[in-house]
Design a protein around this motif. Structure first.
Motif, PDB file in Angstrom:
ATOM      1  N   TRP A 246      12.660  20.979  25.393  1.00  0.00           N
ATOM      2  CA  TRP A 246      13.452  19.986  24.670  1.00  0.00           C
ATOM      3  C   TRP A 246      12.888  19.814  23.282  1.00  0.00           C
ATOM      4  N   GLY A 247      13.650  20.148  22.280  1.00  0.00           N
ATOM      5  CA  GLY A 247      13.183  19.999  20.904  1.00  0.00           C
ATOM      6  C   GLY A 247      14.203  20.583  19.960  1.00  0.00           C
ATOM      7  N   PRO A 248      14.083  20.288  18.683  1.00  0.00           N
ATOM      8  CA  PRO A 248      15.112  20.731  17.737  1.00  0.00           C
ATOM      9  C   PRO A 248      15.293  22.244  17.702  1.00  0.00           C
TER      10      PRO A 248
ATOM     11  N   GLN B  20      17.515  20.169  31.557  1.00  0.00           N
ATOM     12  CA  GLN B  20      16.853  19.449  30.474  1.00  0.00           C
ATOM     13  C   GLN B  20      16.401  20.351  29.323  1.00  0.00           C
TER      14      GLN B  20
ATOM     15  N   THR C  25      17.408  21.736  25.377  1.00  0.00           N
ATOM     16  CA  THR C  25      18.299  21.423  24.262  1.00  0.00           C
ATOM     17  C   THR C  25      19.488  22.373  24.293  1.00  0.00           C
TER      18      THR C  25
ATOM     19  N   GLY D 285      21.522  19.777  26.486  1.00  0.00           N
ATOM     20  CA  GLY D 285      22.285  19.369  25.309  1.00  0.00           C
ATOM     21  C   GLY D 285      23.537  20.234  25.212  1.00  0.00           C
ATOM     22  N   TRP D 286      23.339  21.523  25.005  1.00  0.00           N
ATOM     23  CA  TRP D 286      24.418  22.495  25.118  1.00  0.00           C
ATOM     24  C   TRP D 286      24.076  23.367  26.324  1.00  0.00           C
TER      25      TRP D 286
ATOM     26  N   PRO E  73      26.974  20.705  10.544  1.00  0.00           N
ATOM     27  CA  PRO E  73      25.929  20.292  11.494  1.00  0.00           C
ATOM     28  C   PRO E  73      25.641  18.786  11.463  1.00  0.00           C
TER      29      PRO E  73
ATOM     30  N   ILE F  83      26.855  15.794  13.928  1.00  0.00           N
ATOM     31  CA  ILE F  83      26.221  15.364  15.177  1.00  0.00           C
ATOM     32  C   ILE F  83      25.887  13.879  15.118  1.00  0.00           C
TER      33      ILE F  83
END
Lengths: 257, 412
Positions: free
Chosen positions: B231-233, B255, B257, B279-280, B353, B356
């Motif tokens: 999980w992270g950018p 879980q 991203t 996330g996606w 972007p 979001i």
């Protein structure tokens, strides 16, 4: 000051005893209960609850404050006939009604948390309180400035529609049109200018979803994820509470009843 | 049969180096319990080295601990620590150079730049190894298990953590990687390039800096792995770049991203996987063609699929989507109206972007519902014509992945 407290107490009791207030309390309680019982995991419950609060709290606050202010017109006139300053009446009325609404939104959240305890109660309660304060200030200002009841309530509804729905719709369209331009910073400023959006973004950044933001998120977090963001959001929100109230006070003091 | 040489801190042979100087082909060296500081051994004859009572071979931060320069060497039951780091050389606890058919088992490495590094060593077997890296910054550490031009290796039941990349393969085809755990690595849990026909089965990759990235390989099979908590950018559960003819099947993505990010990949099937709380769930971009998404389960993902691919290049069927709102009048278990997993909002995000920031805004939810009810605005990119009405039971996914994989291949 003593007079302000007396007026506030009266307004609080009046508001707390009104039927719409009871309905608000019960409705929020029902939502909290339903989500806690059937909503699944805590993150999801917090999320759904946050989305609902962002919609419901502004709407109810706007309508109830405006309605109460119009219904209380004779009472306010009676108060003004007493040896009390206009300032005391103005601030007392607002404080009382707002406190009742703050109670109406925090009570179900906190009680639900103690019974089921599966959502982020601190964050949601803060969001609820801030939203209530913002929109009660706006509604109060509207009701004071607009002598006609039907128009006043209509305006309150328009404010809600604008802040909750139209504002974002305009942003979406603007973004689609201006996609080739660096609109990030402008977007951020525009989001901070709408209290609902400001609080939504603050909630987003404090949830897991911040990771979805990719580069935008990284750029944002330098600014928004830190303590500085809280200061900025607090400033914006203070502006949204303070400005309408001060404007309203000026109108109220000069108004000829 | 070779002889047996014993090494211990109080024996005549105090160090491994002394024993190796005497060893001849086929000998067994037994290393007794204790601490062996400043060990830098080079093995040039095929021997077996057995650790008794977990001896600790310490590199004293001065370089590679054991270098193997011949085939058929067995290393078993030892602990390695402190190789130090050099920017010129790749210091490793165990380094195989031109050493085919070696076997490394039950070893443990700690605070080493590279754990086990194999160069030009085909057919090696590494099992039950535990590699715990330095946890330092990315530029000052190496990979847990590192294979370079070593085809046909087997890596089983290893546990790798706190390295740069957990498992790293380059130019190593036909390997089998099974039952490993790779976590908390700074960059990728698993990273391979130019390594065709590898099989990855029942591994767990979690809490890695950027998840798992695999590139430029063909005929890869990834089955029953778990990709979780990346999980992270800039994190991906599984990043596929220029992968072709591959199968991703029976895995669990939770879980992350982005569950699977696919770019320039062709003829790849993604079947019978479970995507939960990502996330996606799936992003298919670039020139991916011939991608099949079948019989997967999508639950509680913020966005199901994002793709700019055309309908003919990504085929999609019989998945379960928790966002599906269709009906099933003929009661065959499949929805009667197709499901479009690409939402309007996710297309907007792809183009702008910063959009979001409007996530979970009322108007955005409204748009999504509108689009689901009256699909008219977005071009039909990906469509699931036969979405499942009920989520397949998790038991089926877990216990019968082989069957599920085979079935989805046949349907293709």
């Amino acid at each position: 000051m003593r007079h302000t407290v007396v007026v506030a107490r009266l307004a609080l009791l009046q508001m707390a005893r009104s039927r719409p207030m009871l309905a608000y309390l019960l409705a929020l309680g029902a939502i909290v209960a339903a989500l806690s019982l059937f909503g699944g995991d805590p993150a999801k419950v917090s999320l759904t609850l946050a989305s609902l609060l962002l919609l419901i709290v502004p709407l109810i606050t706007l309508v109830l404050i405006a309605l109460q202010q119009y219904n209380n017109r004779e009472f306010v006139e009676m108060l003004l006939a007493q040896p009390i300053s206009r300032r005391a009446v103005y601030w007392g009325q607002w404080t009382g009604m707002t406190l009742a609404l703050v109670g109406g939104c925090t009570l179900p959240l906190v009680a639900g948390y103690f019974v089921w305890g599966n959502y982020d109660v601190a964050l949601l309660t803060i969001a609820g309180v801030v939203l209530t304060l913002c929109f009660s200030a706006l509604a109060y200002r509207l009701a004071i400035g607009q002598p006609d009841k039907a128009r006043g309530i209509g305006l309150a509804l328009m404010v809600w529609l604008y802040c909750a729905v139209l504002y974002d719709a305009i942003l979406v369209v603007a973004m689609a049109i201006l996609e080739d331009y660096p609109i990030e910073k402008a977007l951020l400023v525009l989001l901070a200018l709408n209290p609902i959006d400001a609080i939504r973004v603050a909630l987003l950044l404090h949830s897991d979803a911040s990771a979805l933001m990719g580069i935008t998120g990284a750029a944002l977090r330098g600014f928004f994820g830190s303590e500085r963001s809280l200061v900025v959001i607090a400033l914006v929100v203070t502006g949204w509470i303070g400005y309408p109230l001060l404007r309203g006070e000026r109108i109220f003091r000069r108004r000829d009843f | 049969m070779g002889g047996v040489l014993e090494v211990c801190p109080t024996c005549p042979l105090r160090t491994l180096e002394l024993a190796l100087a005497r060893a001849t082909s086929g000998d067994t060296i037994v290393v007794g319990p204790g601490h062996y500081p400043q060990t830098h051994a080079v093995i040039t004859v095929p021997v077996t080295i057995l650790g008794k009572g977990r001896p600790l071979l310490d590199g004293g931060s001065q370089g590679t601990i054991i270098t193997v320069r011949c085939g058929n060497v067995h290393l078993h039951g030892m602990k390695f620590a402190n190789t130090g780091y050099s920017s010129l050389e790749e210091y490793a606890a165990i380094r195989l150079e031109n050493a085919p058919g070696c076997r490394i088992g039950e070893v443990e490495t700690e605070n080493c730049a590279f754990g086990i590094a194999c160069y030009h060593s085909p057919g090696s077997i590494i099992e039950n190894a535990t590699c715990r890296g330095t946890g330092a910054v990315e530029s000052l550490s190496g990979n847990g298990v590192h294979l370079w031009k070593s085809p046909g290796c087997r890596i089983e039941r290893c546990s790798v953590s706190y390295h740069r990349d957990g498992l790293y393969f380059e130019f190593s085809s036909g390997c089998r990687i099974e039952g490993n755990e790779s976590s908390h690595n700074m960059r990728y849990g698993l990273h391979f390039m130019f390594s065709d026909s590898n099989i990855y089965r029942s591994n767990a990759f979690h809490h890695n800096g950027a998840g798992v990235a695999v590139m430029y390989s063909r005929y890869v099979r990834m089955e029953n792995n778990a990709f979780t908590d990346n999980w992270g950018p800039s994190s991906y559960g599984l990043l596929l770049k220029d992968i072709s003819g591959s199968i991703v099947c029976g895995n669990v993505f939770e879980q992350n991203t982005v569950g699977i990010y696919m770019e320039g990949s062709d003829n790849t099937s993604v079947a019978s996987n479970t995507f939960r709380s990502n996330g996606w769930a799936v992003k298919i971009l670039g020139s991916s063609v011939g991608v099949l998404l079948a019989r997967n389960t999508f639950i509680a993902n913020t966005f199901d699929v994002l793709s700019n691919a055309t309908r003919s290049s990504v085929r999609c069927w019989e998945n379960y989507w928790d966002h599906y709102r269709g009906y099933d009048l003929d009661r065959d278990g499949y929805g009667d109206i197709p499901y479009r997993p690409v939402s309007l909002f996710s297309i907007l995000i792809e183009r702008v972007p910063s959009a979001i920031l409007l996530l979970r805004s009322f108007i955005v939810e409204l748009l999504t519902y509108m689009e689901r009810a009256i699909p008219s605005i977005i071009p039909p990119t990906i469509e699931d014509e036969r979405p499942q009405m009920k989520a397949p039971s998790p038991m089926v996914q877990v216990t019968m992945p082989e069957l599920n994989c085979r079935r989805s291949r046949r349907e293709r």
